[in-house]
Design a protein around this motif. Sequence first.
Motif, PDB file in Angstrom:
ATOM      1  N   ILE A  65      -0.621   5.113   0.205  1.00 56.83           N
ATOM      2  CA  ILE A  65      -0.351   6.295  -0.629  1.00 56.83           C
ATOM      3  C   ILE A  65       1.136   6.318  -0.977  1.00 56.83           C
ATOM      4  N   ASP A  67       4.850   7.728  -1.903  1.00 50.37           N
ATOM      5  CA  ASP A  67       5.599   8.843  -1.300  1.00 50.37           C
ATOM      6  C   ASP A  67       5.459  10.141  -2.082  1.00 50.37           C
ATOM      7  N   TYR A  69       2.751  11.006  -3.702  1.00 54.31           N
ATOM      8  CA  TYR A  69       1.319  11.329  -3.762  1.00 54.31           C
ATOM      9  C   TYR A  69       0.762  11.267  -5.189  1.00 54.31           C
ATOM     10  N   LYS A  70       1.281  10.297  -5.959  1.00 52.68           N
ATOM     11  CA  LYS A  70       0.803  10.130  -7.332  1.00 52.68           C
ATOM     12  C   LYS A  70      -0.093   8.901  -7.495  1.00 52.68           C
ATOM     13  N   ALA A  72      -2.630   5.962  -5.240  1.00 51.12           N
ATOM     14  CA  ALA A  72      -3.265   5.540  -3.990  1.00 51.12           C
ATOM     15  C   ALA A  72      -3.986   4.221  -4.227  1.00 51.12           C
ATOM     16  N   VAL A 152      -2.416  14.914  -7.970  1.00 53.52           N
ATOM     17  CA  VAL A 152      -2.109  14.568  -6.592  1.00 53.52           C
ATOM     18  C   VAL A 152      -3.227  13.687  -6.043  1.00 53.52           C
ATOM     19  N   ASN A 154      -4.714  11.617  -2.308  1.00 55.37           N
ATOM     20  CA  ASN A 154      -4.621  11.470  -0.865  1.00 55.37           C
ATOM     21  C   ASN A 154      -5.764  10.577  -0.411  1.00 55.37           C
ATOM     22  N   ASP A 178       1.066  20.358  -4.576  1.00 56.56           N
ATOM     23  CA  ASP A 178       1.742  20.181  -3.285  1.00 56.56           C
ATOM     24  C   ASP A 178       0.988  20.922  -2.183  1.00 56.56           C
ATOM     25  N   LYS A 181      -2.547  19.127  -0.852  1.00 60.54           N
ATOM     26  CA  LYS A 181      -2.545  17.750  -0.321  1.00 60.54           C
ATOM     27  C   LYS A 181      -3.386  17.617   0.943  1.00 60.54           C
ATOM     28  N   LYS A 185      -7.029  15.619   1.760  1.00 62.57           N
ATOM     29  CA  LYS A 185      -7.293  14.651   2.830  1.00 62.57           C
ATOM     30  C   LYS A 185      -8.582  15.016   3.573  1.00 62.57           C
TER      31      LYS A 185
END
Length: 306
Positions: A65, A67, A69-70, A72, A152, A154, A178, A181, A185
Amino acid sequence: MNISAAMVKDLRLKTGAGMMDCKKALIEAEGDLDKAVDILRKKGIAKAAKKADRVASEGAITIEISDDYKCATISEINSETDFVAQNDNFQALVKKATKHIHVTAPDTVEDLLETEIDGIKFEEFMKAQIAKIGENIIVRRFDRICVEGNGVVNGYLHMGGKIGVIVAAVCDKPEVCDSIKDILKDIAMHIAAMNPKYLDESSIPESVIEKEKEIAVAQLEKEGKPANIIEKILPGKIKKFVEENTLLGQKFVKDDKKTVRQVLEEAAKKAGGTAKIVEFVRYELGEGIEKKGCSFAEEVAQQLGE
């Protein structure tokens, strides 16, 4: 020429090859370390080629992922045995390879083999790793999800890399992205556990819905239900199929009183906005690979034949 233990140790640390192989290579190279490395690499590549027809159905799924979070990346890298899959060298390899895939973003495995890592082609890098670890190792597949703007991503790994998931959502505000996130997950964990086939109802092909209708009608007819009753029951059966097979329609694994859609909407609302999942990828280790049957005696014979 006298080959010292220190020279053998240096070569072994540099290549990961066995002590006797290192000593023989140093004798052949007349003590030249770089030449000895080349000799071992050539022999190692030949050894790796002999292992290439073995079925690699164990291994690990890894995710990377970014840093911010854009982006994966998820990969499946296979070994022949679970024993090697648990090996520190293999674990280091899959992490390094997945990070490389994440950064270089090749479209296919064939494209990946042509990329450069540590100053050599990725294909040659893998051959050297096969020689070092002693089993056939393949990068079977990988996927990458990236989002722009208010998006985002994850992910989640289950059972030490037996199942992996990456998931992406878009939001109406950066602060909402943000804020969700962690719930994203949790949703990735839900996907790992519940294995939804589709994102939502619109993702289900019409042919699949029609097939489900045919099956439901046949079942109801077998139960002796008349046509007018079947017509009334059918929508409910299709609705249940959609709920059970779509991510957004499934009951959330951590709170079965809510659907995944409701859980995400509530989390986004709490942050002052809206969010929706747009894509997910789920890998299960070895899915679709036909494992070769091999007795212990055959395995020993194969080993002795090398």
